[in-house]
Design a protein around this motif. Structure first.
Motif, mmCIF file in Angstrom:
data_model
loop_
_atom_site.group_PDB
_atom_site.id
_atom_site.type_symbol
_atom_site.label_atom_id
_atom_site.label_comp_id
_atom_site.label_asym_id
_atom_site.label_seq_id
_atom_site.Cartn_x
_atom_site.Cartn_y
_atom_site.Cartn_z
ATOM 1 N N PHE A 100 8.752 3.836 -3.606
ATOM 2 C CA PHE A 100 9.614 2.865 -2.943
ATOM 3 C C PHE A 100 10.365 3.464 -1.760
ATOM 4 C CE2 PHE A 100 13.575 0.437 -2.564
ATOM 5 C CZ PHE A 100 13.052 -0.832 -2.373
ATOM 6 N N ASP A 101 10.854 4.682 -1.875
ATOM 7 C CA ASP A 101 11.639 5.293 -0.798
ATOM 8 C C ASP A 101 10.816 5.484 0.466
ATOM 9 O OD1 ASP A 101 13.860 5.401 -2.418
ATOM 10 O OD2 ASP A 101 13.406 7.421 -3.140
ATOM 11 N N VAL A 102 9.597 5.948 0.315
ATOM 12 C CA VAL A 102 8.727 6.144 1.480
ATOM 13 C C VAL A 102 8.345 4.799 2.090
ATOM 14 C CG1 VAL A 102 6.494 7.041 2.234
ATOM 15 C CG2 VAL A 102 7.851 8.311 0.588
ATOM 16 N N GLY A 103 8.084 3.803 1.249
ATOM 17 C CA GLY A 103 7.752 2.477 1.752
ATOM 18 C C GLY A 103 8.879 1.871 2.567
ATOM 19 N N MET A 104 10.105 1.995 2.088
ATOM 20 C CA MET A 104 11.257 1.464 2.829
ATOM 21 C C MET A 104 11.493 2.248 4.113
ATOM 22 S SD MET A 104 12.244 -1.214 1.405
ATOM 23 C CE MET A 104 13.819 -1.526 2.139
ATOM 24 N N SER A 105 11.256 3.545 4.081
ATOM 25 C CA SER A 105 11.428 4.366 5.275
ATOM 26 C C SER A 105 10.424 3.967 6.351
ATOM 27 C CB SER A 105 11.267 5.836 4.914
ATOM 28 O OG SER A 105 11.276 6.624 6.072
ATOM 29 N N VAL A 106 9.183 3.794 5.971
ATOM 30 C CA VAL A 106 8.148 3.398 6.928
ATOM 31 C C VAL A 106 8.421 1.995 7.444
ATOM 32 C CG1 VAL A 106 5.696 2.827 7.130
ATOM 33 C CG2 VAL A 106 6.393 4.943 6.050
ATOM 34 N N GLY A 152 0.807 -1.207 0.000
ATOM 35 C CA GLY A 152 0.000 0.000 0.000
ATOM 36 C C GLY A 152 0.843 1.261 0.000
ATOM 37 N N PHE A 153 1.845 1.316 0.890
ATOM 38 C CA PHE A 153 2.741 2.480 0.916
ATOM 39 C C PHE A 153 3.522 2.599 -0.388
ATOM 40 C CE2 PHE A 153 2.501 2.556 5.631
ATOM 41 C CZ PHE A 153 2.180 3.895 5.755
ATOM 42 N N LEU A 154 3.925 1.465 -0.937
ATOM 43 C CA LEU A 154 4.680 1.470 -2.178
ATOM 44 C C LEU A 154 3.854 2.056 -3.322
ATOM 45 C CD1 LEU A 154 7.342 0.354 -3.526
ATOM 46 C CD2 LEU A 154 5.958 -1.603 -4.152
ATOM 47 N N LEU A 155 2.599 1.669 -3.409
ATOM 48 C CA LEU A 155 1.756 2.163 -4.495
ATOM 49 C C LEU A 155 1.339 3.620 -4.294
ATOM 50 C CD1 LEU A 155 -0.507 -0.940 -5.097
ATOM 51 C CD2 LEU A 155 1.397 -0.144 -6.494
#
Length: 70
Positions: free
Chosen positions: A42-48, A35-38
């Motif tokens: 990708f950067d925000v998803g990995m950070s979270v 969900g975060f990735l979409l």
């Protein structure tokens, strides 16, 4: 992508993971990451994915559980 479409994809990913026999915690983590990735990339998803477990478990309200067991 719209929020509704991302929500639908994340729920379908969660259902697919659960039906394949994956543990619930890992399935929720994977579908949340999707969900975060979409939504944000990708950067925000990995950070979270890196900061959320630490921020959640470092709360003092969870300290009561092991102290109650002792």
């Amino acid at each position: 992508m719209t929020t509704g479409l991302v929500l639908t994809i994340a729920v379908l990913a969660l259902g697919a993971c659960l039906l394949s026999g994956m543990r619930i915690a890992l399935a929720l983590t994977l579908s949340g990451f999707v969900g975060f990735l979409l939504l944000d990339g990708f950067d925000v998803g990995m950070s979270v994915l890196g900061t959320l477990p630490i921020n959640t478990t470092s709360k003092f309200t969870l300290l009561v559980i092991p102290m109650f067991i002792l």
